[in-house]
Design an enzyme around this catalytic site. Structure first.
Site, mmCIF file in Angstrom:
data_model
loop_
_atom_site.group_PDB
_atom_site.id
_atom_site.type_symbol
_atom_site.label_atom_id
_atom_site.label_comp_id
_atom_site.label_asym_id
_atom_site.label_seq_id
_atom_site.Cartn_x
_atom_site.Cartn_y
_atom_site.Cartn_z
ATOM 1 C CG HIS A 78 -0.222 -0.038 2.537
ATOM 2 N ND1 HIS A 78 0.230 1.084 3.178
ATOM 3 C CD2 HIS A 78 0.128 -1.090 3.316
ATOM 4 C CE1 HIS A 78 0.812 0.745 4.316
ATOM 5 N NE2 HIS A 78 0.766 -0.575 4.428
ATOM 6 C CG ASP A 79 -0.328 4.249 1.304
ATOM 7 O OD1 ASP A 79 -1.164 5.054 0.872
ATOM 8 O OD2 ASP A 79 -0.566 3.464 2.255
ATOM 9 N N GLY B 210 5.256 -0.990 2.597
ATOM 10 C CA GLY B 210 4.402 0.161 2.350
ATOM 11 C C GLY B 210 5.180 1.457 2.196
#
Length: 275
Positions: A122-123, A140
């Site tokens: 994520h991200d 992440g």
């Protein structure tokens, strides 16, 4: 041009599938997904969340894109995932959508290749032409500049930055930021020089390469306090665009600090002399 959707695929009514896209057997496409023109989901692909797959991308079997992040704080917020045009996502790769604790979006640029079983958490933000070899694992919030190659089996710690045109050797553990044009490898990874092969292949001139080499030696090979050497480099190379890029990367805010230099090698010295 029409949309080709195999009869065994499940495409939610809210999904937007552009003309010329192809959705193969046993694929699933969620209601908030946008699939642009010429995208091919070969088979057994899962795409969910607020996800956009750019024109001409190809997604291979058992890849998973845009599903919820592996973050215990995530509560099904409408975060996003963006895949750039012509990007290849190979078998079994996973790319998760963003989190509210980060940018809220996971982004891959154009013409990337995510090889089999790689993971983009994520991200993460990947620029154009990034290649992740098999089994690469990105934590992440990782940021990767354009035209970076990450070797197979490498693990990159969350919040690490990797500057553009860098290369990471296979089976490395990257805990800290890698400078643009750098070459790093090892567990834990250390800078071993510049990505000279990549610089030559991409048409950098001899003066440009020589300036980067001199800057690297000053910063990472000379004795003394690093802050003093950095100040010298800032004064010595005021008009060199590539050196300025590296120095700006070093002086920018960082959560992980800078990847330190490792051992000198005879091969490195020979390559630098040939440059």
């Amino acid at each position: 041009m029409s949309v080709a959707i195999h009869q065994s695929a499940i495409v939610s009514p809210g999904a937007h599938v552009a003309e010329g896209a192809s959705i193969g057997p046993f694929c699933t496409v969620g209601p908030n997904v946008t699939i642009e023109a010429g995208v091919e989901l070969i088979s057994h692909v899962s795409v969910d969340g607020h996800t956009r797959i750019g024109a001409g991308a190809r997604i291979f079997p058992y890849a998973s894109i845009g599903l919820a992040p592996q973050d215990l704080k995530y509560k099904n917020e409408p975060t996003r995932c963006e895949i750039g045009p012509r990007t290849l996502v190979r078998e079994g790769a996973t790319i998760h959508r963003g989190s509210v604790g980060g940018h809220g979006v996971t982004t891959l640029g154009a013409d990337c290749m995510i090889m089999a079983m790689a993971h983009v958490a994520h991200d993460c933000t990947l620029a154009d032409r990034v290649i992740l070899a098999n089994n690469v694992m990105l934590g992440g919030h990782v940021e990767i500049g354009d035209t970076v190659f990450v070797g197979g089996g490498t693990a990159v710690h969350q919040f690490v930055r990797i500057g553009r045109q860098a290369v990471i050797g296979g089976m490395s553990g990257v805990e800290a930021d890698v400078i643009p044009y750098g070459s790093a490898m090892g567990n834990r990874a250390r800078l071993i020089g510049l990505n000279l092969i990549g610089l030559k292949r991409r048409g950098f001139s001899r003066p440009e390469i020589h300036a980067l080499r001199a800057m690297f030696r000053l910063l990472f090979r000379e004795p003394g306090i690093f802050a003093d050497r950095l100040a010298q480099a800032l004064e010595r190379y005021p008009g060199d665009a590539q050196v300025a890029e590296v120095l700006a990367f070093i002086t920018a805010a960082s959560r992980r600090g800078l990847c330190k230099a490792g051992r000198d090698t005879a091969a490195e010295d020979e390559d630098e002399a040939a440059a």
